[in-house]
Motif scaffolding. Structure first.
Motif, PDB file in Angstrom:
ATOM      1  N   SER A 141       0.806  -1.222   0.000  1.00 33.79           N
ATOM      2  CA  SER A 141       0.000   0.000   0.000  1.00 33.79           C
ATOM      3  C   SER A 141       0.838   1.271   0.000  1.00 33.79           C
ATOM      4  CB  SER A 141      -0.948   0.003   1.204  1.00 33.79           C
ATOM      5  OG  SER A 141      -0.228  -0.105   2.411  1.00 33.79           O
ATOM      6  N   TRP A 142       2.123   1.191   0.387  1.00 34.93           N
ATOM      7  CA  TRP A 142       2.979   2.370   0.401  1.00 34.93           C
ATOM      8  C   TRP A 142       3.132   2.989  -0.991  1.00 34.93           C
ATOM      9  CZ3 TRP A 142       7.625   2.503  -2.376  1.00 34.93           C
ATOM     10  CH2 TRP A 142       8.032   1.275  -2.917  1.00 34.93           C
ATOM     11  N   VAL A 143       2.961   2.161  -2.012  1.00 35.79           N
ATOM     12  CA  VAL A 143       3.205   2.623  -3.374  1.00 35.79           C
ATOM     13  C   VAL A 143       2.260   3.752  -3.756  1.00 35.79           C
ATOM     14  CG1 VAL A 143       3.054   1.943  -5.796  1.00 35.79           C
ATOM     15  CG2 VAL A 143       4.214   0.469  -4.157  1.00 35.79           C
ATOM     16  N   GLU A 144       0.993   3.630  -3.371  1.00 38.19           N
ATOM     17  CA  GLU A 144       0.018   4.638  -3.775  1.00 38.19           C
ATOM     18  C   GLU A 144       0.422   6.030  -3.281  1.00 38.19           C
ATOM     19  OE1 GLU A 144      -4.788   5.602  -3.499  1.00 38.19           O
ATOM     20  OE2 GLU A 144      -3.906   4.050  -2.243  1.00 38.19           O
ATOM     21  N   GLY A 145       0.723   6.143  -1.994  1.00 39.71           N
ATOM     22  CA  GLY A 145       1.125   7.439  -1.454  1.00 39.71           C
ATOM     23  C   GLY A 145       2.442   7.919  -2.018  1.00 39.71           C
ATOM     24  N   ALA A 146       3.378   6.989  -2.214  1.00 40.85           N
ATOM     25  CA  ALA A 146       4.676   7.371  -2.773  1.00 40.85           C
ATOM     26  C   ALA A 146       4.519   7.952  -4.172  1.00 40.85           C
ATOM     27  CB  ALA A 146       5.606   6.155  -2.788  1.00 40.85           C
ATOM     28  N   LEU A 147       3.694   7.332  -5.002  1.00 40.89           N
ATOM     29  CA  LEU A 147       3.509   7.822  -6.366  1.00 40.89           C
ATOM     30  C   LEU A 147       2.742   9.140  -6.407  1.00 40.89           C
ATOM     31  CD1 LEU A 147       2.730   4.465  -8.213  1.00 40.89           C
ATOM     32  CD2 LEU A 147       4.860   5.774  -8.275  1.00 40.89           C
ATOM     33  N   LEU A 148       1.754   9.292  -5.514  1.00 42.44           N
ATOM     34  CA  LEU A 148       1.039  10.566  -5.445  1.00 42.44           C
ATOM     35  C   LEU A 148       1.992  11.698  -5.118  1.00 42.44           C
ATOM     36  CD1 LEU A 148      -2.249   9.542  -3.595  1.00 42.44           C
ATOM     37  CD2 LEU A 148      -2.072  10.398  -5.940  1.00 42.44           C
ATOM     38  N   ASN A 149       2.887  11.451  -4.151  1.00 42.57           N
ATOM     39  CA  ASN A 149       3.845  12.483  -3.762  1.00 42.57           C
ATOM     40  C   ASN A 149       4.858  12.767  -4.866  1.00 42.57           C
ATOM     41  OD1 ASN A 149       3.338  13.460  -1.001  1.00 42.57           O
ATOM     42  ND2 ASN A 149       3.501  11.315  -0.447  1.00 42.57           N
ATOM     43  N   MET A 150       5.325  11.719  -5.534  1.00 39.86           N
ATOM     44  CA  MET A 150       6.292  11.928  -6.602  1.00 39.86           C
ATOM     45  C   MET A 150       5.656  12.645  -7.798  1.00 39.86           C
ATOM     46  SD  MET A 150       8.958   8.723  -6.734  1.00 39.86           S
ATOM     47  CE  MET A 150       7.864   7.333  -6.456  1.00 39.86           C
ATOM     48  N   ASP A 151       4.419  12.285  -8.110  1.00 44.67           N
ATOM     49  CA  ASP A 151       3.734  12.984  -9.203  1.00 44.67           C
ATOM     50  C   ASP A 151       3.529  14.454  -8.873  1.00 44.67           C
ATOM     51  OD1 ASP A 151       3.625  10.769 -10.799  1.00 44.67           O
ATOM     52  OD2 ASP A 151       1.457  10.458 -10.646  1.00 44.67           O
ATOM     53  N   TYR A 152       3.201  14.738  -7.606  1.00 43.95           N
ATOM     54  CA  TYR A 152       3.015  16.135  -7.218  1.00 43.95           C
ATOM     55  C   TYR A 152       4.344  16.890  -7.314  1.00 43.95           C
ATOM     56  CZ  TYR A 152       1.590  20.328  -4.792  1.00 43.95           C
ATOM     57  OH  TYR A 152       1.322  21.639  -4.494  1.00 43.95           O
ATOM     58  N   THR A 153       5.427  16.229  -6.896  1.00 45.59           N
ATOM     59  CA  THR A 153       6.739  16.855  -7.036  1.00 45.59           C
ATOM     60  C   THR A 153       7.011  17.190  -8.503  1.00 45.59           C
ATOM     61  OG1 THR A 153       7.598  15.669  -5.111  1.00 45.59           O
ATOM     62  CG2 THR A 153       9.220  16.523  -6.669  1.00 45.59           C
ATOM     63  N   TYR A 154       6.620  16.301  -9.388  1.00 47.28           N
ATOM     64  CA  TYR A 154       6.858  16.465 -10.821  1.00 47.28           C
ATOM     65  C   TYR A 154       5.958  17.527 -11.439  1.00 47.28           C
ATOM     66  CZ  TYR A 154       7.614  14.906 -15.686  1.00 47.28           C
ATOM     67  OH  TYR A 154       7.933  14.832 -17.023  1.00 47.28           O
ATOM     68  N   ASP A 155       4.681  17.576 -11.015  1.00 46.81           N
ATOM     69  CA  ASP A 155       3.684  18.425 -11.670  1.00 46.81           C
ATOM     70  C   ASP A 155       3.327  19.695 -10.895  1.00 46.81           C
ATOM     71  OD1 ASP A 155       3.151  17.312 -14.111  1.00 46.81           O
ATOM     72  OD2 ASP A 155       1.599  15.972 -13.370  1.00 46.81           O
ATOM     73  N   GLY A 156       3.239  19.586  -9.554  1.00 43.74           N
ATOM     74  CA  GLY A 156       2.637  20.662  -8.790  1.00 43.74           C
ATOM     75  C   GLY A 156       3.568  21.445  -7.890  1.00 43.74           C
ATOM     76  N   SER A 157       4.786  20.965  -7.699  1.00 45.15           N
ATOM     77  CA  SER A 157       5.697  21.648  -6.784  1.00 45.15           C
ATOM     78  C   SER A 157       6.494  22.730  -7.517  1.00 45.15           C
ATOM     79  CB  SER A 157       6.662  20.637  -6.171  1.00 45.15           C
ATOM     80  OG  SER A 157       7.641  20.252  -7.125  1.00 45.15           O
ATOM     81  N   TYR A 158       7.394  23.363  -6.798  1.00 46.28           N
ATOM     82  CA  TYR A 158       8.281  24.346  -7.399  1.00 46.28           C
ATOM     83  C   TYR A 158       9.558  23.730  -7.973  1.00 46.28           C
ATOM     84  CZ  TYR A 158       5.462  28.129  -5.430  1.00 46.28           C
ATOM     85  OH  TYR A 158       4.440  28.983  -5.135  1.00 46.28           O
ATOM     86  N   LEU A 159       9.562  22.415  -8.108  1.00 49.71           N
ATOM     87  CA  LEU A 159      10.718  21.761  -8.707  1.00 49.71           C
ATOM     88  C   LEU A 159      10.990  22.340 -10.101  1.00 49.71           C
ATOM     89  CD1 LEU A 159      12.770  19.319  -8.505  1.00 49.71           C
ATOM     90  CD2 LEU A 159      11.092  18.017  -9.827  1.00 49.71           C
ATOM     91  N   ARG A 160      12.239  22.501 -10.433  1.00 50.84           N
ATOM     92  CA  ARG A 160      12.613  23.041 -11.737  1.00 50.84           C
ATOM     93  C   ARG A 160      11.943  22.238 -12.857  1.00 50.84           C
ATOM     94  NH1 ARG A 160      19.053  23.946 -12.007  1.00 50.84           N
ATOM     95  NH2 ARG A 160      18.485  23.494 -14.177  1.00 50.84           N
ATOM     96  N   ARG A 161      11.342  22.942 -13.777  1.00 49.63           N
ATOM     97  CA  ARG A 161      10.621  22.287 -14.865  1.00 49.63           C
ATOM     98  C   ARG A 161      11.540  21.540 -15.831  1.00 49.63           C
ATOM     99  NH1 ARG A 161       5.683  21.449 -13.046  1.00 49.63           N
ATOM    100  NH2 ARG A 161       4.520  23.356 -12.627  1.00 49.63           N
ATOM    101  N   ASP A 162      12.817  21.919 -15.862  1.00 47.78           N
ATOM    102  CA  ASP A 162      13.694  21.220 -16.797  1.00 47.78           C
ATOM    103  C   ASP A 162      14.036  19.806 -16.320  1.00 47.78           C
ATOM    104  OD1 ASP A 162      15.342  22.023 -14.742  1.00 47.78           O
ATOM    105  OD2 ASP A 162      16.792  23.076 -16.015  1.00 47.78           O
ATOM    106  N   VAL A 163      13.433  19.378 -15.189  1.00 46.19           N
ATOM    107  CA  VAL A 163      13.542  17.972 -14.815  1.00 46.19           C
ATOM    108  C   VAL A 163      12.974  17.089 -15.919  1.00 46.19           C
ATOM    109  CG1 VAL A 163      11.305  17.756 -13.643  1.00 46.19           C
ATOM    110  CG2 VAL A 163      13.239  16.329 -12.912  1.00 46.19           C
ATOM    111  N   ARG A 164      12.091  17.676 -16.746  1.00 47.30           N
ATOM    112  CA  ARG A 164      11.484  16.907 -17.832  1.00 47.30           C
ATOM    113  C   ARG A 164      12.474  16.547 -18.930  1.00 47.30           C
ATOM    114  NH1 ARG A 164       8.009  19.496 -15.075  1.00 47.30           N
ATOM    115  NH2 ARG A 164       5.777  19.000 -14.982  1.00 47.30           N
ATOM    116  N   SER A 165      13.648  17.140 -18.911  1.00 46.32           N
ATOM    117  CA  SER A 165      14.673  16.727 -19.867  1.00 46.32           C
ATOM    118  C   SER A 165      15.293  15.396 -19.472  1.00 46.32           C
ATOM    119  CB  SER A 165      15.775  17.800 -19.958  1.00 46.32           C
ATOM    120  OG  SER A 165      16.480  17.905 -18.723  1.00 46.32           O
ATOM    121  N   VAL A 166      15.087  15.010 -18.220  1.00 46.49           N
ATOM    122  CA  VAL A 166      15.599  13.735 -17.712  1.00 46.49           C
ATOM    123  C   VAL A 166      14.467  12.730 -17.555  1.00 46.49           C
ATOM    124  CG1 VAL A 166      16.839  12.590 -15.835  1.00 46.49           C
ATOM    125  CG2 VAL A 166      17.441  14.941 -16.489  1.00 46.49           C
TER     126      VAL A 166
END
Length: 417
Positions: A259-284
């Motif tokens: 069950s840990w996977v669901e929360g882990a993926l939600l958080n990682m997706d938010y880091t990718y889409d909704g956080s202030y993480l640099r958008r050029d992470v999409r180059s990787v």
């Protein structure tokens, strides 16, 4: 342990003889009553000695013929096999080795894992349609690791057990790209297993263990730490770009909980889409983390709980593969009245439909590991209970303790069993 000697290089025989003396004094398997006494109540250990050890039900750990008898008795047509902290020069679990102040030497690991693989290849050859063995590979020497993986495929082993990694040479290091590419080409999944796979090879602190207020507190404290470092494997695979660079690599996470996977993926997706993480992470990372998981990752759900079965659609019905965990105490085959009752207490209690049960119990694993479904069906028809019986609702609560009632865990993992 002594049976590994013929599989080791002759120049290590003397060192192995010295180790065997140490093993005779301090070595313990996780199914030995002496080890279980450190984690279970005395009445549970006594029951284990009588019902399991006294009935010679553990001999299948080293004897494939005895294991097949145990599997038939329990209704298991096939199994994916992992080492039980009993490989050459291995004193026991990581916690056991830390308590004994023992550290394996790199050269002993490098020689011991191939020795185990050659023993394992002989073991699975007794019933290759029923056994899926995991090759144990040390990644430190990349060329040697690749040669061992090629040998393992030729020898009939079906996947590779992910090792632990040094903090200074993480699994996403470009050094290991040739290994991931080879696993893609050979269609060999890499299987992560709690206690054997980790983003860190640091040992448990003996000073910290000595400060624990009571022996019963050791496992809750240090198992949670183990779970944390094993769960980080998914982070390293995704954010380290391994799954992006190797889109055909298949990864399985076994005995981490599900069950840990669901929360882990939600958080990682938010880091990718909704956080202030640099958008050029999409180059990787050209896809969201959850998309990598959906494309390439699976779960060895053992020991699964009623709550996890109830959450199977959010966790991933097509991702979960149910494990029975022979020869461990907490396994469905031994803890309580047996696997059939365990399945009734989980799948039956959750009213799982037959088509979904087939996915959880066989179809997902057959697909991931490339097992022979027709051969397994022939065995299952001979030894297995009817599906209607497997999915019957339990008439009584036969599992007041253990993993059946374990709640859904967070991304930090839970200490089950």
């Amino acid at each position: 342990m002594a049976g590994y000697k013929p599989y080791l290089p002759k120049h290590l025989h003397a060192a192995f003889d010295d180790f065997l003396e140490l093993y005779a004094e301090h070595g313990l398997r996780s199914s030995d009553p002496e080890w279980l006494a450190s984690r279970l109540d005395p009445d549970e250990v006594d029951k284990w000695r009588t019902d399991v050890v006294g009935e010679a039900r553990l001999t299948g750990d080293s004897d494939p013929h005895a294991r097949l008898v145990e599997m038939d008795r329990d209704g298991r047509a096939g199994e994916i096999l992992f080492p039980d902290f009993g490989r050459p020069f291995e004193l026991g679990t990581p916690i056991r080795e830390s308590l004994a102040g023992y550290t394996r030497k790199p050269e002993h690991i490098a020689a011991g894992l191939p020795a185990h693989n050659r023993w394992l290849a002989e073991y699975v050859s007794v019933a290759p349609e029923r056994f899926g063995g995991m090759a144990n590979v040390d990644f430190d020497n990349v060329e040697a690791a690749m040669a061992e993986i090629r040998w393992a495929r030729e020898a009939g082993l079906r996947g590779v057990l992910l090792p632990t990694f040094d903090d200074d040479r993480p699994l996403f290091s470009p050094d290991f790209d040739p290994i991931w590419s080879l696993l893609e080409d050979l269609a060999m999944p890499v299987n992560c297993h709690v206690g054997a796979s980790s983003v860190s090879n640091r040992q448990f602190s003996t000073k910290a263990m000595s400060a624990v207020p009571h022996p019963a507190c050791v496992l809750p404290l240090f198992n949670a730490q183990t779970q944390f470092f094993t769960h980080q494997i998914l982070n390293h695979l995704i954010w380290g770009g391994v799954l992006e660079r190797h889109p055909r690599l298949v990864v399985v996470f076994t005995e981490f909980g599900s069950s840990w996977v669901e929360g882990a993926l939600l958080n990682m997706d938010y880091t990718y889409d909704g956080s202030y993480l640099r958008r050029d992470v999409r180059s990787v990372l050209r896809a969201k983390p959850s998309e990598y998981f959906a494309r390439q990752c699976y779960l060895g759900s053992s020991i699964f709980s009623r709550a996890e079965i109830g959450a199977r659609h959010t966790i991933g019905l097509d991702k979960m593969m149910l494990g029975m965990d022979y020869p461990h105490h907490e396994g469905t085959w031994a803890a309580g009245p047996g696997t059939l009752a365990y399945l009734q207490a989980t799948l039956g209690a959750c009213a799982v439909p037959a088509d979904e049960a087939r996915m959880l119990l066989s179809e997902n694993a057959i697909r991931v590991w490339g097992m022979d479904g027709e051969a397994l069906r022939t065995v299952a028809d001979r030894i297995g209970p009817p599906m209607a019986e497997v999915l019957s609702s339990p008439r009584a609560d036969l599992y007041p303790r253990g993993d059946v009632g374990k709640p859904l865990s967070s991304s930090f993992g839970g200490v089950g069993s």
